[in-house]
Design a protein around this motif. Sequence first.
Motif: not given
Lengths: 269, 199
Positions: A216-220, A249-255
């Motif tokens: 989904i485009e929305d990252n959150k 999940y790991k591939k995303l930009e994570l805080s």
Amino acid sequence: MKRYILILLVLISVTNLFSQDNVLIEFKYLQLVNAQGDKDLAEDNYRNAEIICDSIIINSHISEVNAHMFFELAKSYELNEEYGLMAFSLLRQRCLAPNDSFNIEGQRLFEEACLRLQLTHKQARLLYYNTETKNITKNNYPAQLSILYQNSILLFDASVDAKLMKYYSLYNTQKLEIDYMHQQWQFLTMIDLGMKKKKRILSQKSVNSQKEYWEIEDNKLHKRVLMRAEHYYRKSDANAEAKYYLEEYKKLELSVFNKIQRSWRLLLN
Amino acid sequence: MKGFLLIIFSFLFTINMMSQDIDIYRKGKDDNVKIPNIPLGMSKQEFHLLSTNLRLKDMLYAMVVPGYVHFKAQEKPMGYAILGARAVGFIGLSAVYYSAQINDENWYDINGDPNPDDVITIGNGWEIKKSDVILVTSATLIISTYLFDWIRGENLLHRKQDKIRYKYGIKHELQKAYSYNPSSGILPIASLSIKISSL
């Protein structure tokens, strides 16, 4: 030989008559309860009425009584302010048991239910006109079921979604082509994503059918869907699938918080 | 004659003693074997509710098990609420009892001389011990939850049973009226009946 055919015909007609009986009896009972306006009695009978409705759909049963049954059930749901199922019942009548005599009253009730479901007047009308059916036969029953399915998910109601998930296995047996949006809806419902989030995802104008359901485009929102999917598969003891979502999940930009959350989930697996 | 009666009584007494249970209510030998005629579409929960009876022994059970009648009427949230309220009542009573034990007092002595530090003054100088307030409140809570459980639970159970009976009763009548029957739709123009009367 002739005798066997005759016996078979008699048996089929008798079975058919009996199945009509059940719908007729349930309809008459609903009529009686609705006339009394007794909320308790109406609520108590939903389970029985839904069993009859399910049997109508599963057997692709066509009868004049079905329209009355679905309509009366919608009025029964109105008594207890179950607007989602009320609208769904009216859609069932529109798609699977068309009857012109219900059009005006049906539209009023449907729009009333849709407004309570936080849909706009325009959306309600669109749904109502999309489900207009001229006639129903055994041949066009699967197609009508498909129309019912497509329009019902746009009601965005949890109780309707639960019912649609129940019909899903039946839908698969009809071997119909299900479009990307409905596959995505099924995935999101299965992982039990919140209704507001589901509505936001499914209401997106541009849908890229090449993408996976959780992309989904929305990252959150993307992160939220992956976490829900991981949770669903972990609880279902499908640990390999759960780990796959953690990898995604790991591939995303994570805080920092997201990373801690991921590590914790890895430990749980 | 006396000997004969004695034999009969002792015989009856022996038979009674040999029976495995003493039933207050009449119970047939095969009651549990009989398969009831369950209406089509009745759920197990409805069947269970309909076959539930409240008897005097249930009053005793409700004293021991908080929320017993509500649990029986399948009203779990209220049953647990009663359980909680009764538990609070028992905790209050225990607190009063143990504090009295520590202070070497009589825990149920409401009219005893109050300790000036342990007194609440209400209205026109009416003094009451704090522990007495807790004692009376706790006892009231225990008794009232018991009465509430019994009265509301019984009422609820009866209402639920009525609802089930009404639903399946009406459907049964509708079934009779609308079901497939070769003779339905034919109006009888003449009938023949045979009356057998005992002389």
